[in-house]
Design an enzyme around this catalytic site. Structure first.
Site, PDB file in Angstrom:
ATOM      1  N   ASP A  90     -11.006   3.210   4.520  1.00 46.45           N
ATOM      2  CA  ASP A  90     -11.435   1.821   4.325  1.00 46.45           C
ATOM      3  C   ASP A  90     -12.957   1.688   4.268  1.00 46.45           C
ATOM      4  O   ASP A  90     -13.462   0.634   3.884  1.00 46.45           O
ATOM      5  CB  ASP A  90     -10.901   0.939   5.469  1.00 46.45           C
ATOM      6  CG  ASP A  90      -9.635   0.206   5.073  1.00 46.45           C
ATOM      7  OD1 ASP A  90      -9.428   0.004   3.863  1.00 46.45           O
ATOM      8  OD2 ASP A  90      -8.853  -0.162   5.965  1.00 46.45           O
ATOM      9  N   LYS A 105       0.841  -1.200   0.000  1.00 53.69           N
ATOM     10  CA  LYS A 105       0.000   0.000   0.000  1.00 53.69           C
ATOM     11  C   LYS A 105       0.879   1.254   0.000  1.00 53.69           C
ATOM     12  O   LYS A 105       0.607   2.224  -0.705  1.00 53.69           O
ATOM     13  CB  LYS A 105      -0.923   0.000   1.229  1.00 53.69           C
ATOM     14  CG  LYS A 105      -2.046  -1.029   1.123  1.00 53.69           C
ATOM     15  CD  LYS A 105      -2.812  -1.202   2.423  1.00 53.69           C
ATOM     16  CE  LYS A 105      -3.838  -2.331   2.279  1.00 53.69           C
ATOM     17  NZ  LYS A 105      -4.548  -2.638   3.534  1.00 53.69           N
ATOM     18  N   GLN A 139      -4.458  -1.339   9.675  1.00 49.05           N
ATOM     19  CA  GLN A 139      -4.360  -2.643   9.015  1.00 49.05           C
ATOM     20  C   GLN A 139      -4.978  -3.731   9.895  1.00 49.05           C
ATOM     21  O   GLN A 139      -4.630  -3.859  11.061  1.00 49.05           O
ATOM     22  CB  GLN A 139      -2.875  -2.960   8.718  1.00 49.05           C
ATOM     23  CG  GLN A 139      -2.658  -4.259   7.975  1.00 49.05           C
ATOM     24  CD  GLN A 139      -3.266  -4.276   6.576  1.00 49.05           C
ATOM     25  OE1 GLN A 139      -3.206  -3.281   5.846  1.00 49.05           O
ATOM     26  NE2 GLN A 139      -3.875  -5.379   6.195  1.00 49.05           N
TER      27      GLN A 139
END
Ligand code: NDP
Length: 281
Positions: free
Chosen positions: A115, A49, A92
């Site tokens: 997200d 990422k 994460q």
């Protein structure tokens, strides 16, 4: 003729066009990534990422912790929420045992939630208001649109009901006026249900669950699953080789949904920048 939905190529196009737009901004969008624990897969995802962000001109700051308490993590999130230089925040997952994941995700400022996992954003998706959309289902929808623009009236079956894939995917398809059925581990007659699907999304996490005789001829099949086989190869939740000829379009694994997830994260970060700064592009 079956269309191979090449997520690697589409993600490349999305990233290239994003990079062009980011060049025109007065400053680089900035993404904070929080990584806790020593899960090697999570470390690789974060590295990927970070690299992808850099390539399109997004600055990233990675906060790595071997261990951290719930209180310390909450106070880091509060600092990042308040930091005017940070546009987007990503924690994460999975977080290690002992950390309350739900509480951490809910602590992220919904406007910085790249997200799309914050309950407020999931709720907005449900009532049809604009909100950050979870990256994987957002990418899946772009792939489906490569095969067909107007999805109105189609039967869609989504296998898997997780908050990160299945549930938002079903909402997105509903918004496209599909008739959506969600399946899960307790679903009866799954093969028969799948045979009714014009669009079939598999997000199960079990290799080759979806067999050729589950597929309606001409269906669009999206394989979200990433499973590592004993021989080290990656494979999806769909028996790709045997299903291919029956589909009008299908995603491969790898190079299908995976690259789109990262591309959508970058897009969500750019959108968070716009929300935060009021600068549109
Ligand atoms: P979860 O484990 O959270 O959810 C799996 C879902 O599949 C559950 O709803 C479960 O049902 C259902 N399920 C399990 N077994 C069966 C079965 N035999 N028949 C029908 N349904 C079943 O997984 P995720 O949603 O997080 O991920 C799914 C897959 O997608 C994984 O392989 C993951 O690695 C991959 N993934 C890929 C991404 C990408 O970028 N390509 C991103 C995110 C995930 P129940 O709820 O009843 O337990």
């Amino acid at each position: 003729m079956t269309l191979l939905l090449n997520g690697f190529e589409l993600a490349g196009q999305c990233r290239a066009s994003l990079a062009e737009k980011i060049k025109t901004l007065p400053r680089a969008p900035k993404l904070a990534v929080v990584l806790v624990g020593s899960d090697p897969a999570s470390a690789v995802y974060v590295k990927n990422k970070e690299k992808a962000a850099g390539e399109v001109g997004i600055e990233s700051a990675v906060y790595r912790f071997e261990t951290i308490t719930q209180t310390e993590l909450l106070s880091l999130i509060a600092r990042l929420n308040a930091d005017n230089e940070i546009d987007g925040i990503l924690v994460q997952l999975p977080l290690p045992d002992g950390i309350n994941e739900k509480e951490i995700l809910q602590a992220i400022d919904p406007a910085k939630d790249v997200d799309g996992f914050h309950p407020l954003n999931l709720g907005k998706l449900m009532i049809g208001e604009p909100a950050p959309i979870a990256c994987t289902p957002k990418g899946c929808l772009k792939l489906i649109h490569q095969a067909k623009q107007d999805l109105s009236g189609l039967n869609a079956v989504v296998i898997g009901r997780s908050v990160i894939v299945g549930k938002p995917m079903a909402q997105l398809l509903l918004k496209e006026n599909c008739t959506v059925t969600m399946a899960h581990s307790k679903t009866q007659n799954l093969p028969e249900l799948c045979r009714s699907a014009d669009i079939l999304v598999a997000a199960v996490g079990k290799p080759k669950t979806v067999k050729a005789d589950w597929i309606k001829k001409g269906a669009i099949v999206i394989d979200v699953g990433i499973n590592r086989l004993e021989n080290g190869k990656l494979c999806g939740d769909v028996d790709f080789e045997n299903c291919f000829d029956k589909c009008s379009a299908i995603t491969p694994v790898p190079r299908g949904v995976g690259p789109m997830t990262i591309a959508m994260l970058l897009e969500n970060t750019a959108e968070a920048f716009c929300r935060h700064t009021g600068i549109d592009f």
